[in-house]
Design a protein around this motif. Structure first.
Motif, PDB file in Angstrom:
ATOM      1  N   MET B   1       0.842  -1.204   0.000  1.00 42.12           N
ATOM      2  CA  MET B   1       0.000   0.000   0.000  1.00 42.12           C
ATOM      3  C   MET B   1       0.877   1.253   0.000  1.00 42.12           C
ATOM      4  N   VAL B   2       0.509   2.232  -0.801  1.00 44.00           N
ATOM      5  CA  VAL B   2       1.310   3.462  -0.814  1.00 44.00           C
ATOM      6  C   VAL B   2       0.951   4.328   0.380  1.00 44.00           C
ATOM      7  N   ALA B   3       1.981   4.978   0.916  1.00 44.28           N
ATOM      8  CA  ALA B   3       1.738   5.822   2.087  1.00 44.28           C
ATOM      9  C   ALA B   3       1.494   7.261   1.645  1.00 44.28           C
ATOM     10  N   ARG B   4       0.327   7.762   1.995  1.00 43.62           N
ATOM     11  CA  ARG B   4       0.018   9.173   1.745  1.00 43.62           C
ATOM     12  C   ARG B   4       0.764  10.028   2.750  1.00 43.62           C
ATOM     13  N   VAL B   5       1.546  10.957   2.267  1.00 43.37           N
ATOM     14  CA  VAL B   5       2.239  11.832   3.211  1.00 43.37           C
ATOM     15  C   VAL B   5       1.362  13.052   3.505  1.00 43.37           C
ATOM     16  N   LEU B   6       0.931  13.680   2.442  1.00 41.60           N
ATOM     17  CA  LEU B   6       0.196  14.936   2.625  1.00 41.60           C
ATOM     18  C   LEU B   6      -0.982  14.949   1.659  1.00 41.60           C
ATOM     19  N   GLU B   7      -2.089  15.452   2.156  1.00 39.97           N
ATOM     20  CA  GLU B   7      -3.289  15.435   1.350  1.00 39.97           C
ATOM     21  C   GLU B   7      -4.130  16.679   1.647  1.00 39.97           C
ATOM     22  N   GLY B   8      -4.625  17.312   0.597  1.00 35.16           N
ATOM     23  CA  GLY B   8      -5.567  18.412   0.782  1.00 35.16           C
ATOM     24  C   GLY B   8      -6.891  17.995   0.171  1.00 35.16           C
ATOM     25  N   LEU B   9      -7.971  18.144   0.929  1.00 38.72           N
ATOM     26  CA  LEU B   9      -9.275  17.719   0.440  1.00 38.72           C
ATOM     27  C   LEU B   9     -10.201  18.927   0.312  1.00 38.72           C
ATOM     28  N   ASP B  10     -10.594  19.213  -0.903  1.00 42.89           N
ATOM     29  CA  ASP B  10     -11.500  20.339  -1.173  1.00 42.89           C
ATOM     30  C   ASP B  10     -11.041  21.616  -0.459  1.00 42.89           C
ATOM     31  N   VAL B  11      -9.785  21.988  -0.717  1.00 39.51           N
ATOM     32  CA  VAL B  11      -9.198  23.139  -0.027  1.00 39.51           C
ATOM     33  C   VAL B  11      -9.616  24.451  -0.690  1.00 39.51           C
ATOM     34  N   TRP B  12     -10.134  25.359   0.126  1.00 37.15           N
ATOM     35  CA  TRP B  12     -10.495  26.709  -0.328  1.00 37.15           C
ATOM     36  C   TRP B  12      -9.713  27.725   0.476  1.00 37.15           C
ATOM     37  N   LYS B  13      -9.271  28.790  -0.189  1.00 35.93           N
ATOM     38  CA  LYS B  13      -8.711  29.906   0.564  1.00 35.93           C
ATOM     39  C   LYS B  13      -9.242  31.190  -0.055  1.00 35.93           C
ATOM     40  N   VAL B  21      -7.752  29.963  -3.780  1.00 37.45           N
ATOM     41  CA  VAL B  21      -7.802  28.525  -4.048  1.00 37.45           C
ATOM     42  C   VAL B  21      -9.261  28.097  -3.965  1.00 37.45           C
ATOM     43  N   ALA B  22      -9.719  27.423  -5.016  1.00 40.42           N
ATOM     44  CA  ALA B  22     -11.161  27.143  -5.115  1.00 40.42           C
ATOM     45  C   ALA B  22     -11.432  25.652  -5.179  1.00 40.42           C
ATOM     46  N   GLY B  23     -11.334  25.003  -4.036  1.00 44.10           N
ATOM     47  CA  GLY B  23     -11.721  23.602  -3.976  1.00 44.10           C
ATOM     48  C   GLY B  23     -10.735  22.653  -4.630  1.00 44.10           C
ATOM     49  N   VAL B  24      -9.504  22.646  -4.124  1.00 46.38           N
ATOM     50  CA  VAL B  24      -8.477  21.774  -4.694  1.00 46.38           C
ATOM     51  C   VAL B  24      -8.337  20.505  -3.851  1.00 46.38           C
ATOM     52  N   THR B  25      -8.292  19.380  -4.536  1.00 46.53           N
ATOM     53  CA  THR B  25      -7.996  18.122  -3.858  1.00 46.53           C
ATOM     54  C   THR B  25      -6.706  17.567  -4.439  1.00 46.53           C
ATOM     55  N   ILE B  26      -5.770  17.269  -3.557  1.00 49.02           N
ATOM     56  CA  ILE B  26      -4.434  16.888  -4.022  1.00 49.02           C
ATOM     57  C   ILE B  26      -3.815  15.962  -2.987  1.00 49.02           C
ATOM     58  N   LYS B  59     -11.749  26.750   3.960  1.00 47.18           N
ATOM     59  CA  LYS B  59     -12.608  25.567   3.992  1.00 47.18           C
ATOM     60  C   LYS B  59     -11.792  24.386   3.504  1.00 47.18           C
ATOM     61  N   GLY B  60     -12.186  23.204   3.903  1.00 46.22           N
ATOM     62  CA  GLY B  60     -11.486  22.019   3.426  1.00 46.22           C
ATOM     63  C   GLY B  60     -10.583  21.441   4.492  1.00 46.22           C
ATOM     64  N   ARG B  61     -10.014  20.273   4.183  1.00 51.25           N
ATOM     65  CA  ARG B  61      -9.212  19.575   5.183  1.00 51.25           C
ATOM     66  C   ARG B  61      -7.794  19.339   4.688  1.00 51.25           C
ATOM     67  N   ILE B  62      -6.849  19.369   5.617  1.00 51.62           N
ATOM     68  CA  ILE B  62      -5.466  19.010   5.310  1.00 51.62           C
ATOM     69  C   ILE B  62      -5.140  17.776   6.143  1.00 51.62           C
ATOM     70  N   LEU B  63      -4.702  16.736   5.460  1.00 49.33           N
ATOM     71  CA  LEU B  63      -4.335  15.521   6.171  1.00 49.33           C
ATOM     72  C   LEU B  63      -2.836  15.307   6.099  1.00 49.33           C
ATOM     73  N   PHE B  64      -2.199  15.181   7.260  1.00 45.08           N
ATOM     74  CA  PHE B  64      -0.774  14.859   7.278  1.00 45.08           C
ATOM     75  C   PHE B  64      -0.623  13.428   7.778  1.00 45.08           C
ATOM     76  N   GLU B  65      -0.085  12.581   6.941  1.00 43.94           N
ATOM     77  CA  GLU B  65       0.046  11.157   7.243  1.00 43.94           C
ATOM     78  C   GLU B  65      -1.249  10.592   7.819  1.00 43.94           C
TER      79      GLU B  65
END
Lengths: 224, 250
Positions: B1-13, B21-26, B59-65
């Motif tokens: 399984m690949v390890a996600r290091v950093l993730e942005g979910l529906d990020v708005w600024k 930033v208008a709803g970026v998922t990365i 708005k949106g979430r940032i996931l670290f590991e």
């Protein structure tokens, strides 16, 4: 040899005692004022609304009213309202420190703003906490940047100590006044006093120049 | 399984009325190099600062590991230490030598001893070929050298990912290469990297994936070969035509 200034030697102890008081009060006030100035600048830059209002009220009061009025407030008005007696030297130190802090806050805030925001963000990015960013990044640079402004502050504080004679402190001007009255030689006495003030202030500024050269870091002085 | 290091979910600024930033998922996986390209003002920097936890998304979430950064009560400064960040302007601490710039985080954040911090800092400076300049102050270094010290400052912390925000954008052409070479080395060593850049050579050579952004949104995502040969969207085609306008033989 009998010259027009020989009497000064006879009164040297009066002058020396007064001079020591002036120097002590100046150095202590500028030093405490530095601490107050740093705190006030941090409060104004990083504090909430209430903190900023308090900081600015303090600064405006001390910058916007005459020093002699401030001395009267702290030596006569507040003690008589609250029914206590305050030592004149203590009152003088409080007023001059608060006064100096109000001015230094302005210099230090400007210097802290000159430590660019990008450095603060860089400091955040390596995981430093806010107080560490202030301690290791912002304040060391701000203090170096602010040294030239201290020349003003030291000179102005040294001269301000003369106002302390209104609350009965035996500083250098007050000592000169005593000598002038006892010798009936006001012209010679005050000329001598002015010369001493000049030498004293000039020496402090030279020392500050040397300190500035010592702690100077290439590139940092350009920020001013 | 690949390890996600950093993730942005529906990020708005959003700043006032400007949507940066208008709803970026990365998402970036361990060992990957992803390159974001796009016109100036497309929201790249803002997105990167949100992912680097230097700005909080509107708005949106940032996931670290895998951990939702703002939903948890985690200490943000601890997380930031694990995300290296290299800025467009080198942003070195001007009162510290190159060595002390790199050492500061090692001493005060990681709590290493003086000797250990010095050793690690010199090692990081060696990696960016700046060891000889350790005792110089930022003002005594060229822009490219400063930027390499900035990279050393980030890698010395052993971060799980390094974010580069157009690290060569403010450099002269001849200084760009020394920085790009260092970044290429890092990518080849398997460093997890998210890079915003206009250096298409670099992007093509090291990226696992190209992300094209415009007007605060991700417009296109593709492997470099595909993206550079046949951009799917008209906007990406036009952007590349403009960028390559003056460049020949790449």
């Amino acid at each position: 040899m009998v010259g027009p200034f020989d009497f000064i030697l006879n009164y040297s102890h009066v002058f020396i005692e007064g001079f020591i008081v002036s120097v002590e009060v100046t150095l202590v006030s500028v030093f405490i004022g530095l601490g107050l100035g740093i705190l006030a600048a941090i409060g104004d830059l990083y504090g909430g609304r209430i903190t900023r209002i308090i900081v600015n009220a303090y600064v405006e009061f001390f910058r916007g009213s005459p020093l002699i009025a401030q001395l009267f407030v702290f030596y006569f008005a507040i003690p008589s309202l609250l029914n206590f007696i305050i030592d004149p030297v203590l009152a003088g130190l409080i007023v001059l420190s608060l006064n100096s802090g109000a001015y230094q806050k302005g210099y230090i805030k400007g210097a802290m703003e000159a430590v660019f925001k990008d450095q603060v963000m860089a400091a955040m990015s390596i995981g430093l906490k806010t107080h560490q960013i202030l301690l290791y990044v912002v304040i060391p640079q701000a203090l170096r940047i602010v040294i030239p402004a201290w020349s003003n502050e030291l000179a102005s504080m040294a001269k301000s100590t003369a106002a302390l004679l209104v609350i009965g402190i035996r500083e250098f001007t007050s000592a000169s006044k005593t000598v002038a009255a006892q010798t009936f030689k006001p012209l010679e006495t005050y000329a001598f006093a002015a010369l001493i003030y000049f030498i004293w202030i000039y020496t402090m500024l030279k020392i500050l120049d040397i300190v500035y050269e010592r702690v100077k870091i290439p590139g940092l002085e350009a920020v001013i | 399984m690949v390890a996600r290091v950093l993730e942005g979910l529906d990020v708005w600024k959003v700043y006032g009325k400007t949507v940066a930033v208008a709803g970026v998922t990365i998402g970036i996986n361990k060992g990957e190099t992803k390159v974001i390209i796009g016109p100036s003002g497309s929201g790249k920097s803002t997105l990167l600062r949100c992912l680097g936890l230097l700005e909080r998304p509107t708005k949106g979430r940032i996931l670290f590991e895998g951990t939702d950064v703002y939903a948890s009560k985690l200490d943000l400064s601890k997380l930031r230490a694990k995300i290296g960040f290299v800025f467009q302007d080198p942003s070195l601490f001007r009162h510290l030598t190159a060595l002390d710039n790199v050492k500061l985080g090692l001493r005060r954040v990681l709590g290493l001893s003086e000797d250990e911090a010095r050793r690690k800092a010199l090692e990081a400076l060696r990696l960016v070929r700046m060891e000889e300049w350790a005792d110089h102050y930022p003002a005594q270094l060229s822009g490219g050298q400063q930027q390499r010290v900035g990279i050393a400052r980030a890698i010395a912390m052993d971060p799980d990912i390094i974010i580069f925000d157009e690290p060569t954008a403010s450099l002269d052409i001849e200084l760009k290469w020394e920085v790009i070479e260092v970044m290429r080395d890092l990518a080849k060593r398997g460093t997890t990297m998210l890079v915003a850049t206009h250096e298409l050579h670099f992007a093509r050579e090291v990226a696992d994936e190209i992300i094209f952004m415009d007007h605060g949104k991700i417009v296109e995502v593709a492997p470099p070969e595909e993206f550079f040969k046949r951009p799917k969207t008209e906007r990406a085609r036009r952007f590349m035509a403009r960028l390559l306008g003056g460049v020949t033989g790449w």
